[in-house]
Write an enzyme that holds these catalytic residues in place. Structure first.
Site, PDB file in Angstrom:
ATOM      1  N   CYS A   1      -5.568  29.271  -5.641  1.00 39.85           N
ATOM      2  CA  CYS A   1      -5.212  28.605  -6.900  1.00 39.85           C
ATOM      3  C   CYS A   1      -4.147  27.550  -6.621  1.00 39.85           C
ATOM      4  CB  CYS A   1      -4.670  29.616  -7.896  1.00 39.85           C
ATOM      5  SG  CYS A   1      -3.227  30.456  -7.255  1.00 39.85           S
TER       6      CYS A   1
ATOM      7  N   CYS B   1      -0.865  28.689  -5.250  1.00 41.50           N
ATOM      8  CA  CYS B   1      -0.826  28.955  -3.801  1.00 41.50           C
ATOM      9  C   CYS B   1      -0.385  27.694  -3.070  1.00 41.50           C
ATOM     10  CB  CYS B   1      -2.200  29.333  -3.277  1.00 41.50           C
ATOM     11  SG  CYS B   1      -2.866  30.819  -3.976  1.00 41.50           S
TER      12      CYS B   1
ATOM     13  N   ASP C   1     -32.469   0.846 -20.102  1.00 44.85           N
ATOM     14  CA  ASP C   1     -31.586   1.057 -21.235  1.00 44.85           C
ATOM     15  C   ASP C   1     -30.974  -0.306 -21.540  1.00 44.85           C
ATOM     16  OD1 ASP C   1     -30.056   2.586 -23.092  1.00 44.85           O
ATOM     17  OD2 ASP C   1     -28.346   2.258 -21.779  1.00 44.85           O
TER      18      ASP C   1
ATOM     19  N   ASP D   1     -26.797   3.341 -17.078  1.00 50.12           N
ATOM     20  CA  ASP D   1     -25.484   3.261 -16.455  1.00 50.12           C
ATOM     21  C   ASP D   1     -24.935   4.635 -16.082  1.00 50.12           C
ATOM     22  OD1 ASP D   1     -24.848   4.122 -18.932  1.00 50.12           O
ATOM     23  OD2 ASP D   1     -23.909   2.261 -19.588  1.00 50.12           O
TER      24      ASP D   1
ATOM     25  N   ASP E   1     -26.683   8.390 -19.888  1.00 43.09           N
ATOM     26  CA  ASP E   1     -28.112   8.360 -19.572  1.00 43.09           C
ATOM     27  C   ASP E   1     -28.522   9.471 -18.609  1.00 43.09           C
ATOM     28  OD1 ASP E   1     -28.484   6.088 -21.114  1.00 43.09           O
ATOM     29  OD2 ASP E   1     -27.952   4.758 -19.459  1.00 43.09           O
TER      30      ASP E   1
END
Lengths: 754, 125
Positions: free
Chosen positions: A17, A20, A442, A641, A645
């Site tokens: 973690c 640590c 798109d 992009d 999408d």
């Protein structure tokens, strides 16, 4: 000044973690002699600056262990660059050795050949003792076997122990059989003559085969180094040092490995950017061709990202380091290309299956060839005929060409793609792109720039420049995207800046301020109505005209009078129409999809020459539209992009993420275009078509060569035409097959998108 | 057919049968990975005319570290390919090369040399 501190990087083990990491950092910082310790939890690395007089890597390691964690032993060759340099050195050495072995084989073969042919001149034969001549040939052939060909026998033996058979097995068994037969004929010729056989020797065959196979290997090795040239040149682009600004203001050149996150780095004109970061001071034009393939320099200013290995052209600037080492854009690209080069194209599967079972099968065919010839040929010739055909089958059958057909083409083309700013994720993506017959674009951010821009500025009764100045003064205070578009336009037009006072933004409607003593109002029609401003019939007509073009209209009033209009729209990229035309010329249908109303959609589609489009598509329905097209039996490439999408990119047969180069985009898409430009789609599709064409040619050559070669070598034509394939010819053909496949793949290096 | 031909025929057919059995049907050397305290599954593989061991068993979902020691200079084994994991690596002669991967799906995944002649497989359980 000699640096008094050293920097060490440790690989920390056992951190679970972030706390640590803090713990390890504390323990390291407290070690005597340590000036600075930084622990990165995500990369599991600790970077420690220390004074060598007081601390050492061993004491640092102990500090980590005391904290309850471990230090992973690093392989001696840590940096990727060092490693690849070492590999290059080894390869160069191996190439030298190979060439030496080849020349020794050639040198001896040119002596062995004419000596073996003495029997063609009966006059000579009478003077020469056959027995002696054979011993001389044996002595000359031994070095060819033991020095030049040694690798084949060792490798075949090692393979045999592993129950693996490779091309060396074929060469070793083939030449070994020819040689052993010849030795027997040399040492105990009586055994043959007593059975009515000529004690023939095949030293020339043995030596020539080895020389020819080595020739093939020399050519192959040379060609192979060229297949990975693109990626090597990409890695070579990285800067070696960076000019870091120390906290006291001093500028110091440090090796690139020591640059750390948060450092401020100075870049002067003509220098390479050392690593990725954000500009904190200054501005410049940067050549980013190595990342995007775009040759025009890109203007950058404070706050803009810069990338390692790009070239600073004009100005001087400082940037704060945001990424180092493996996290940089260049490293990610290199990693992506390397990954793609290691992937397998579906088209390769058949070849894979064939080469897996090939060698043992060929050995069996060769044995059966031997048996058949022995049984069927006239008794006095059966042993030499059986032997010659056995050797010929073994030698011609090497499937290396089959194994090289796909990977070499993939290596060259992925490298080539990277050069053009087209990143191909794996070989499968390349193969899918080849099959594409429909490209779904798109609209926003793909065909268009994805941000509003001023398209019209109408000021019927005023001096436009003056009005623009007033408008810009108000909009500079606003943070609305439309306001930004107006400011950008004003800056581009060179409108001077005026001071605006008592600015107020009207939520969702517009803004107002006092400029030069006059009240200026900018916003939608509602704002003007609410402020009691009347529109002239002329302005009204102009506004209708702009609205009909699907543009957003901003109304401008000065001192309570409506005086102007600003038309704003998301503009089409300069290159879009040309790119779409090129796609259509490739026989691909281009379809557009947008969330806009049908009117806007029709407008943009008409502008770029798209005939079919989907309007008012909600973001969550994008993937459905891809499915709809697929339902029509089309192979769909989706271009987007990459962020909103992502589902559609994943649903498509092949997804192309455009422009961003973000991790999300790279993850979702099979192909990433580094440049915000639809021409990259054309490049990707053209490259994939050429690559698959090359692979098909390669596979055809390799298969044809083996499927025809083996029966001819086995002597299938002999009963009909009396044709036998000499083992030496077989060796020459086999050497050339790999080389021709490699050369064909290397032709892809000439790929150049226009 | 004379006696010699008969002997050659029998020996030849026998040899062919042996080749098929030896390369395709005989038992293979299998090795299971050893897990370290850190949860990494480690396997050492020697590359010399083939991979030994050439069948490696690992558990899925845990990182795997394969250390390939190439004990020869023969060019056949200079490249390692693991297409299912998108890995292509150069193996320098007489050096150990570490290959790390995370098998997430169970199944049998082949690894080969650059030309696909030397073969081994990773069995993920």
């Amino acid at each position: 000044m000699e640096p008094t501190t050293k920097t060490e990087t440790l690989d920390i083990e056992g951190m679970t973690c972030a706390s640590c990491a803090a713990f390890v950092e504390k323990s390291l910082s407290r070690t005597p002699g340590v000036q600075r310790a930084m622990v990165n939890f995500a990369t599991e690395k600790a970077t420690v600056d220390y004074e060598p007089a007081q601390a050492s890597p061993a004491t640092l390691k102990q500090a980590v262990i005391n904290a309850g964690y471990g230090v992973a032993e690093r392989a001696p060759d840590t940096s990727a660059a060092e490693r690849s340099a070492e590999i290059d050195r080894q390869k160069a050495l191996a190439y030298q050795k190979l060439k030496r072995r080849f020349w020794v084989a050639v040198g001896l073969a040119v002596i062995i050949m004419p000596l073996s042919m003495l029997m063609l001149w009966p006059a000579m034969m009478a003077r020469v003792n056959m027995q002696w001549l054979n011993y001389a040939l044996l002595m000359l052939t031994l070095p060819v076997l033991l020095y030049s060909g040694r690798e084949f026998y060792e490798s075949a033996w090692n393979g045999f122990k592993h129950r693996a058979a490779n091309m060396d097995t074929l060469i070793a068994v083939g030449t070994g059989a020819a040689f052993l037969y010849s030795v027997a004929a040399t040492v105990v010729p009586g055994f043959f003559t007593s059975r009515g056989l000529m004690p023939e020797v095949y030293y020339d065959t043995t030596a020539t085969i080895i020389a020819l196979i080595l020739l093939g290997k020399v050519l192959e090795m040379r060609a192979k180094t060229q297949t990975s040239a693109a990626i090597r040149s990409l890695m070579g682009l990285q800067a070696k040092t960076a000019r870091v600004v120390r906290p006291d203001g001093a500028e110091v050149d440090v090796p690139i490995e020591q640059v750390q996150l948060g450092d401020i780095v100075v870049v002067r004109p003509g220098e390479k950017v050392a690593t990725d970061g954000l500009i904190t001071e200054g501005s410049s034009a940067l050549d980013e061709a190595m990342l995007t393939g775009e040759s025009l320099p890109v203007q950058k200013q404070t706050g803009d990202p810069v990338f390692g290995a790009t070239l600073n052209k004009t100005g001087s600037f400082r940037f704060r380091v945001t990424k180092v080492g493996a996290d940089t854009m260049l490293s990610q690209i290199v990693k992506l290309v390397e990954d793609a080069q290691g992937s397998r194209a579906p088209i390769q599967r058949l070849a894979d299956k064939v080469s897996a079972i090939f060698v043992p099968t060929v050995v069996v065919i060769a044995i059966l060839t031997f048996v058949l010839w022995f049984d069927l040929a006239p008794v006095e010739h059966r042993l030499p005929l059986a032997l010659v055909n056995f050797v010929a089958v073994l030698i011609i059958a090497c499937p290396c060409a089959l194994g090289l057909a796909t990977p070499t083409a993939i290596m060259v083309s992925t490298g080539k793609g990277a050069e053009h700013g087209v990143l191909i994720r794996n070989a499968e993506a390349l193969e899918k792109a080849y099959q594409v017959n429909t490209v779904l674009l798109d609209k926003t951010g793909t065909i268009t720039r994805g941000e509003p821009a001023v398209t019209d500025f109408v000021a019927p009764d005023q001096e436009p420049a003056r009005l623009l100045q007033l408008v810009a003064a108000v909009e500079r205070q606003s943070e609305h995207p439309l306001a930004e578009a107006v400011v950008r336009y004003a800056n581009a037009q060179g409108a001077g800046s005026l001071a605006a006072t008592s600015f107020r933004a009207v939520e969702g409607k517009g803004a107002a301020a006092t400029v030069d003593g006059q009240a200026v109002l900018i916003g939608n029609r509602r704002l003007l109505t609410e402020e009691g401003v009347q529109l002239s019939p002329e302005l009204l007509a102009q506004a209708e005209h702009l609205l009909a073009q699907a543009k957003t209209v901003l109304y401008v009033a000065v001192a309570g009078q409506a005086v102007g209009l600003v038309g704003v729209a998301d503009t089409v990229r300069d290159s879009s129409a040309a790119a779409i035309k090129q796609l259509q010329a490739l026989g691909i249908e281009v379809v557009m999809m947008t969330g806009d109303n049908p009117q806007t959609a029709a407008q943009v589609a008409g502008q770029v020459g798209i005939r079919r489009y989907f309007a008012e598509v909600l973001p969550q329905d994008k993937a459905g539209k891809v499915k709809e097209l697929q339902g029509e039996g089309r192979t769909v490439a989706m271009v987007g992009d990459g962020i909103n999408d992502a589902p559609a990119l994943a649903q498509a047969d092949i997804g192309l993420a455009i422009g961003s180069g973000t991790d999300v985009a790279m993850e979702a898409a099979g192909i990433t275009l580094m440049r915000s430009d639809l021409r990259g789609v054309v490049t990707a599709i053209e490259l994939s078509r050429q690559t698959i064409r090359t692979i098909k040619q390669n596979l055809f050559f390799a298969f044809i060569y083996n499927t025809l070669g083996i029966p001819i070598a086995a002597g299938l034509l002999y009963p009909f035409f009396g044709i036998l394939l000499s083992p030496m010819l077989a060796a020459g053909a086999m050497a050339l097959s790999s080389v021709s496949v490699l050369t064909n793949s290397l032709r892809l290096r000439a790929f150049n998108h226009h | 057919m004379d006696a010699t031909a008969l002997i050659v025929t029998i020996a030849g057919v026998g040899l062919a049968a042996f080749v098929l059995w030896y390369f395709f049907f005989s038992a293979r050397q299998t090795a299971s990975a050893v897990s370290t305290s850190g949860g990494v599954q480690e396997v050492a593989i020697t590359v010399k005319g083939g991979y030994s061991p050439d069948v490696i068993e690992v558990e899925h979902g845990k990182p795997v570290q394969l250390s390939f020691y190439r004990d020869e200079e023969n060019s056949c084994s200079e490249e390692l390919l693991m297409p299912d994991f998108n890995i292509r690596r150069d193996l320098p002669a007489f050096k150990t090369t570490l290959v790390e991967l995370l098998p997430q799906q169970t199944g049998k995944f082949e690894f080969t040399c650059g030309m696909g002649m030397l073969r081994g497989s990773l069995v993920v359980k």
